[in-house]
Write a protein that holds these residues in place. Structure first.
Motif, mmCIF file in Angstrom:
data_model
loop_
_atom_site.group_PDB
_atom_site.id
_atom_site.type_symbol
_atom_site.label_atom_id
_atom_site.label_comp_id
_atom_site.label_asym_id
_atom_site.label_seq_id
_atom_site.Cartn_x
_atom_site.Cartn_y
_atom_site.Cartn_z
ATOM 1 N N ILE A 101 0.868 -1.148 -0.070
ATOM 2 C CA ILE A 101 -0.080 -0.252 -0.018
ATOM 3 C C ILE A 101 0.965 0.901 0.058
ATOM 4 N N PHE A 102 2.050 1.242 0.505
ATOM 5 C CA PHE A 102 2.628 2.394 0.496
ATOM 6 C C PHE A 102 3.789 2.546 -0.569
ATOM 7 N N THR A 103 3.515 1.963 -1.351
ATOM 8 C CA THR A 103 4.897 1.684 -2.590
ATOM 9 C C THR A 103 3.338 2.451 -4.126
ATOM 10 N N GLY A 104 1.540 2.262 -3.392
ATOM 11 C CA GLY A 104 0.864 2.315 -4.389
ATOM 12 C C GLY A 104 0.728 0.737 -5.224
ATOM 13 N N GLN A 105 1.654 0.187 -4.423
ATOM 14 C CA GLN A 105 0.988 -1.178 -5.768
ATOM 15 C C GLN A 105 0.485 -2.112 -4.999
ATOM 16 N N GLN A 159 -6.876 2.427 -1.966
ATOM 17 C CA GLN A 159 -5.369 2.314 -2.670
ATOM 18 C C GLN A 159 -4.935 3.768 -2.385
ATOM 19 N N ASN A 160 -3.443 3.674 -2.385
ATOM 20 C CA ASN A 160 -2.781 4.611 -2.196
ATOM 21 C C ASN A 160 -2.960 5.928 -2.591
ATOM 22 N N HIS A 161 -3.235 6.782 -2.401
ATOM 23 C CA HIS A 161 -3.610 8.102 -2.673
ATOM 24 C C HIS A 161 -2.884 9.449 -1.604
ATOM 25 N N PRO A 162 -2.325 10.354 -2.946
ATOM 26 C CA PRO A 162 -1.324 11.060 -2.869
ATOM 27 C C PRO A 162 -1.108 12.145 -2.001
ATOM 28 N N SER A 163 -1.219 11.513 -0.695
ATOM 29 C CA SER A 163 -1.346 12.697 0.126
ATOM 30 C C SER A 163 -1.173 12.275 1.950
ATOM 31 N N GLU A 164 0.353 13.348 1.626
ATOM 32 C CA GLU A 164 1.076 12.045 2.665
ATOM 33 C C GLU A 164 0.455 13.213 4.183
ATOM 34 N N ARG A 165 -0.281 13.999 4.344
ATOM 35 C CA ARG A 165 -1.231 14.336 5.055
ATOM 36 C C ARG A 165 -2.118 13.355 5.892
ATOM 37 N N PHE A 166 -3.296 12.538 5.078
ATOM 38 C CA PHE A 166 -4.002 11.451 5.427
ATOM 39 C C PHE A 166 -2.873 10.013 4.848
ATOM 40 N N ASN A 167 -1.057 10.759 5.153
ATOM 41 C CA ASN A 167 -0.384 8.883 5.115
ATOM 42 C C ASN A 167 -0.889 8.247 4.006
ATOM 43 N N HIS A 168 -1.816 8.667 2.672
ATOM 44 C CA HIS A 168 -2.035 8.026 1.542
ATOM 45 C C HIS A 168 -2.914 6.847 2.151
#
Lengths: 310, 310, 310, 310
Positions: free
Chosen positions: C211-215, C242-251
């Motif tokens: 999840i953390f690499t978007g895969q 799905q991994n989401h490009p938001s740092e604030r939401f920890n993806h």
């Protein structure tokens, strides 16, 4: 191949050896120190005098939480949470593991091993091995530490190889050849450390030694008698014994004879690679050796960090 | 009461003290050894020469799995099952715990404590305290062991009491009175051990000291500067600091100033009772001190078994 | 690609979504059950009536002590020794682990996740996350168990693929397409289970989702609102978001919005492979769902074995 | 005193009983489910129909980390640290323990107990009890859960006492008296729960029952045959068996006969206090019973949270 190889030891020979090297009752009926008794106050005083450079060197392999064929049940290590609201909260962690196996450096209690129920100094496993721990011969008996002369015999160097191959035995001839080459003699009360280049083998080949499949270079049974005669206090090395084709002895004559019969103290799997390099640089194979188990009553062994002091 | 008592240290004084005793950058920007840097090779050689009797003595309290007010989260210790069918099966155990608290002897990593996010040598807790462990200043940095002169100052004996009462502070005057009475002087690179009779107090009264309620005798803040000036390498004792009325410092100025600012190495809760008795018998207050943490990378501290050698 | 994809959710959109789906105060200021409140007694009675065949099926993945990229800190499990002398001694074991990650089936406490310190029902992480455990919203709050209708939406089957690729999102369109294809509708108080064929993917490709690499295929943010509108009590599936490009939401918008804002209960990583097969055979996508956490006060979650009953 | 008391069971009687109640081979040579075989699909369907109110009730005692005479080796539970820098870091914890003893509710694997090496269904302890866990009859065999009718027999209520005294036996007469008083009959495939008021005893007296000293009220041996005849699938209760003066049976005839011979599934130490109160209020002694072990292969048992559904 040297003459004193493992082939000549039948199971009957091992049984006979078990009795011949026995220290049962030698230091009293309640003795739990085994071969540590060879370390006299005089020995300690002499060992302290070996400190000339003021250098210390750890002989412990780092404890790894990575699972490998050599580390099938790795320790656990977690950071423990502290208060979120407190900006000065400490860093805390939790560590747990079983201090045996072949992945990291540990000390064996004298009752860690037995032979068919026979534990060091005439005790029986069924009495000593209790659900709450060892009632006799635990590593807690060693809590006042081991402080004596250490001697490194560098078998790989003496043979002129980077490492021994997994099917090779280390015999009395190897030990004595190293003594001669290095100009040092193993004496009563010493910690004997061996270097066969095991970590170098692992790194070079990507393979892991496995004592139970016979793929691990190590001591042959004749060395057990030699350790007894020389009155070695502690044996450690990057090898333990070679697999021996005896089911009754679990293929491990050093662990199943020297520990329960002699009361020999073992340090399994120290890291002797830097030590071997430093000894060679200094052309000096003796040093002060010091270590102490964690103070856990009834324990079967201890994670240990032995220190060589030059 | 001596003049240099705790009353004079306001929070501002402590903040000033924090800066005054700082060793940030003193031994290089990447130094993780802190005050262990005071232990030079010469110091080690000299310490080895203190071994005259060849006696070793453990300073570790036994690790107990019994839950008490002082041991609220005791370690776990289990015997691990081996094969039932094999009469020579080894004795194995599992041990787990968090190496802090006030129940057993442990070593603090230099980054174990911080002050408002400030970790030793200019590091920040938010960088250093990671979920997988400490990225700087872990006890693994101390893996080559601590081998130096140990000095015991027996505060209880100097005061002529079996133990200090829980509300009493140990001041610089106490330290210097003990030095004078014993004819010994704490010097650069020493391990300083203190005896205030805490275990005797626990046994005599059935009470437990609790640093957080202020019911624990201990060092007053003036001693921090003294430890700095004397260049003590390691502090250990049957007391830590006295509770100090400062929330910002978590009531623990030794842990929140000496560790993060000086990089002082602490051994918390050694057993110095037998040591004090032996020192008094021998009328000798110095000895070789040796210990080594388990070789766990990124650890916040270690169960430890320090050994005094006479 | 369906229209309601993840691209349209900016960080501002997520912040707005956080507020829009909030259940803060909805079931009282002290509520710790979150969306379990949708499960009414009537719902339970109706769910029990779904039992027609008398078949039970575990939805738990086996707990594995093998370390893999998806199981970096595996649980420990070892047999505990019993008396050697007693021929009737019991078999005992020890089990330990942290009930999160992506290797085995577990239940999340409603306070397991927060968004920038905001915990479900208006609480603050700094108050709730204490060294001894959660003071609010622990999985102990769920100890009376979850007993309601379960509905499986088989996304892979609806799309006609054995498994979704790691970069694919599951959108509201997917959920509604599956509803339509299967002839079932997700209703208030249901446990929603999703099947995207993750375990099939792992087996077929030898790869692990991360999840953390978007895969890692998973839910897109639009589904959060849908779960809220449909009043889903529990979400579980072989995918999380799905991994989401938001740092604030920890993806992790599902974990960082649905849990702290809605109080949605999550079952992470159930095994839905056999369930999907059985549902397809029976052409029936609803069943009684039952599970209960271990009764550990203050816990952040629980190893869990959810059972589907047909 | 009823006639069918414990006095009449000599060791020979117990040996004979062991053979008489045997289910060896009854459900096939590889059966690991034991008496769970009594729970047929029809039984499950009928049990589901008992849900009339839509109420669930946990029968698990809270897991406590407090050490007491009844909880000598408590589980460990601590919070695991997350990133300090991340304001949305999750709350995580670690839990470890051995799922037996008399402090919390747990499920016994069918191979947890043996009689002199005899394990359920003709297996031998030396084959089944391996260092890595149970190779047969582990609680993993029960992973699809237990879903059937539960019946509570309230022995304390029937006798008109708040709790039984520690030296009292629960006999077949007690069971049948409770059946009659309550108007319910224990049938094939039922979970039988007993209430003798043990937790009430502990609270009222401050004493702890200890099965090994005989200070624990419990089932007398005659009930074993009754459980067999009635085809009870699972026995649970706030008592287990009464201490029986037979060393060979470890004083535990239920554990050493019913488990290895019948393959009876036990839930040890459920909390039946609230259940007894609710049953009395409703004047209803049957309900749907559901529970599932954690999905740990080779386990000897499981922390368990049984749920009664009315």
């Amino acid at each position: 191949m040297p003459e004193s190889g493992p082939k000549e030891y039948t199971e009957d020979d091992l049984l006979e050896l078990f009795d011949r090297v026995s220290n049962t009752g030698r230091w009293g009926d309640d003795d739990e120190l085994g071969t540590l008794n060879y370390i006299t106050p005089e020995k300690r005083v002499a060992a302290a005098k070996l400190v000339a450079l003021g250098e210390t060197l750890s002989l412990a392999r780092p404890l790894s939480t990575e699972q490998t064929p050599a580390n099938p049940s790795p320790p656990v290590h977690f950071m423990v949470a502290a208060s979120r609201a407190n900006p000065s909260a400490s860093a805390l962690d939790y560590f747990g593991g079983a201090p045996h196996g072949r992945a990291f450096t540990h000390l064996d209690a004298v009752a860690h091993n037995n032979f068919e129920g026979r534990v060091y100094n005439g005790r029986r496993a069924e009495d000593v091995y209790q659900p709450k721990g060892l009632t006799f011969g635990s590593s807690f008996a060693q809590r006042h530490g081991i402080f004596t002369r250490g001697v490194l015999l560098d078998i790989a160097r003496t043979r002129g190889v980077p490492y021994l191959e997994p099917d090779q035995g280390v015999t009395v001839s190897d030990l004595e050849a190293a003594e001669q080459a290095q100009g040092v003699r193993v004496e009563s009360g010493d910690v004997l450390l061996l270097h066969i280049g095991y970590l170098e083998f692992e790194r070079a080949t990507g393979r892991y030694g496995n004592i139970f499949t016979g793929q691990f270079a190590g001591l042959t049974p004749d060395t057990i008698e030699w350790l007894h005669e020389r009155e070695v206090a502690v044996y450690g090395g990057d090898c333990i014994e070679q697999n021996h084709p005896s089911e009754r002895f679990n293929h491990l004559p050093l662990h199943r004879i020297a520990i329960p019969s002699m009361g020999l103290i073992l340090v399994d799997y120290p890291d002797v690679e830097s030590l071997a390099a430093r000894c060679a640089e200094l052309a000096r194979w003796e040093f002060l050796f010091t270590m102490a188990p964690i103070a856990l009553p009834k324990a079967t062994g201890s994670f240990i960090n032995p220190i060589a002091v030059f």
